[in-house]
Design a protein around this motif. Structure first.
Motif, PDB file in Angstrom:
ATOM      1  N   THR A   9       0.851  -1.186   0.000  1.00  0.00           N
ATOM      2  CA  THR A   9       0.000   0.000   0.000  1.00  0.00           C
ATOM      3  C   THR A   9       0.889   1.239   0.000  1.00  0.00           C
ATOM      4  O   THR A   9       1.965   1.230   0.602  1.00  0.00           O
ATOM      5  CB  THR A   9      -0.896   0.033   1.256  1.00  0.00           C
ATOM      6  N   GLU A  25     -11.312  -0.801   9.333  1.00  0.00           N
ATOM      7  CA  GLU A  25     -10.311  -1.639   8.668  1.00  0.00           C
ATOM      8  C   GLU A  25     -10.025  -2.892   9.494  1.00  0.00           C
ATOM      9  O   GLU A  25      -9.957  -3.987   8.961  1.00  0.00           O
ATOM     10  CB  GLU A  25      -9.007  -0.853   8.458  1.00  0.00           C
ATOM     11  N   ARG A  97      -8.487 -11.893  -3.849  1.00  0.00           N
ATOM     12  CA  ARG A  97      -9.532 -10.933  -4.264  1.00  0.00           C
ATOM     13  C   ARG A  97     -10.366 -10.477  -3.065  1.00  0.00           C
ATOM     14  O   ARG A  97     -10.869  -9.366  -3.045  1.00  0.00           O
ATOM     15  CB  ARG A  97     -10.443 -11.555  -5.312  1.00  0.00           C
ATOM     16  N   LYS A  98     -10.538 -11.350  -2.092  1.00  0.00           N
ATOM     17  CA  LYS A  98     -11.344 -11.040  -0.909  1.00  0.00           C
ATOM     18  C   LYS A  98     -10.561 -10.273   0.151  1.00  0.00           C
ATOM     19  O   LYS A  98     -11.150  -9.758   1.103  1.00  0.00           O
ATOM     20  CB  LYS A  98     -11.887 -12.342  -0.299  1.00  0.00           C
ATOM     21  N   PRO A 100      -8.922  -7.434   2.166  1.00  0.00           N
ATOM     22  CA  PRO A 100      -9.167  -5.988   2.211  1.00  0.00           C
ATOM     23  C   PRO A 100      -8.037  -5.154   1.612  1.00  0.00           C
ATOM     24  O   PRO A 100      -8.286  -4.072   1.076  1.00  0.00           O
ATOM     25  CB  PRO A 100      -9.319  -5.702   3.712  1.00  0.00           C
ATOM     26  N   ALA A 102      -6.505  -5.557  -1.079  1.00  0.00           N
ATOM     27  CA  ALA A 102      -6.648  -5.429  -2.534  1.00  0.00           C
ATOM     28  C   ALA A 102      -7.421  -4.163  -2.910  1.00  0.00           C
ATOM     29  O   ALA A 102      -7.241  -3.632  -4.000  1.00  0.00           O
ATOM     30  CB  ALA A 102      -7.345  -6.661  -3.106  1.00  0.00           C
ATOM     31  N   ARG A 103      -8.236  -3.655  -1.994  1.00  0.00           N
ATOM     32  CA  ARG A 103      -9.011  -2.439  -2.268  1.00  0.00           C
ATOM     33  C   ARG A 103      -8.213  -1.166  -2.050  1.00  0.00           C
ATOM     34  O   ARG A 103      -8.589  -0.114  -2.521  1.00  0.00           O
ATOM     35  CB  ARG A 103     -10.263  -2.415  -1.402  1.00  0.00           C
ATOM     36  N   ARG A 104      -7.131  -1.243  -1.298  1.00  0.00           N
ATOM     37  CA  ARG A 104      -6.327  -0.061  -0.984  1.00  0.00           C
ATOM     38  C   ARG A 104      -4.951  -0.084  -1.654  1.00  0.00           C
ATOM     39  O   ARG A 104      -4.242   0.907  -1.644  1.00  0.00           O
ATOM     40  CB  ARG A 104      -6.125   0.065   0.513  1.00  0.00           C
TER      41      ARG A 104
END
Length: 115
Positions: A9, A25, A97-98, A100, A102-104
């Motif tokens: 990140t 988070e 993919r699941k 967290p 991966a979203r940031r």
């Protein structure tokens, strides 16, 4: 087959997070860990301190070199990891993919040579 998810990140993308955001988070990661456990694929995880606390050591060429911080100067830094034990890369990708992270940022998926 064991896979390690390396979580990268850009710290600048986290600087604006409030205490409430961090609590959310932690809840996301807690739920993710619970899902991994319930699926029987969880092996290990850890969250790392910021890169400014790191020390890099090298003995390359027979000379000891010590450097504060990470070896590479990059925007994205390694913030933690997960180790899962799943049948194959496709299953590892589904779990990544699941995650967290991966979203940031990014989740690098690496197969283990030892497991």
């Amino acid at each position: 087959m064991r896979y390690t998810f390396l979580l990268y990140t850009d710290p600048a993308n986290l600087a604006h997070l409030t205490a409430d955001d961090w609590d959310k988070e932690k809840q996301l990661y807690g739920a993710y860990i619970q899902d991994l456990n319930e699926a029987g694929v969880f092996v290990d995880t850890d969250r790392l301190y910021a890169t400014h606390t790191a020390t890099t050591l090298s003995l390359l060429g027979g000379t000891e070199r010590i450097q504060d911080g990470p070896f590479a100067d990059t925007k994205e830094t390694l913030g933690g990891y997960f180790v899962v034990d799943v049948p194959d890369l496709d299953a590892a990708m589904e779990w990544a993919r699941k995650c967290p992270a991966a979203r940031r940022g990014k989740v690098e998926i690496r197969a283990s040579m030892m497991g």
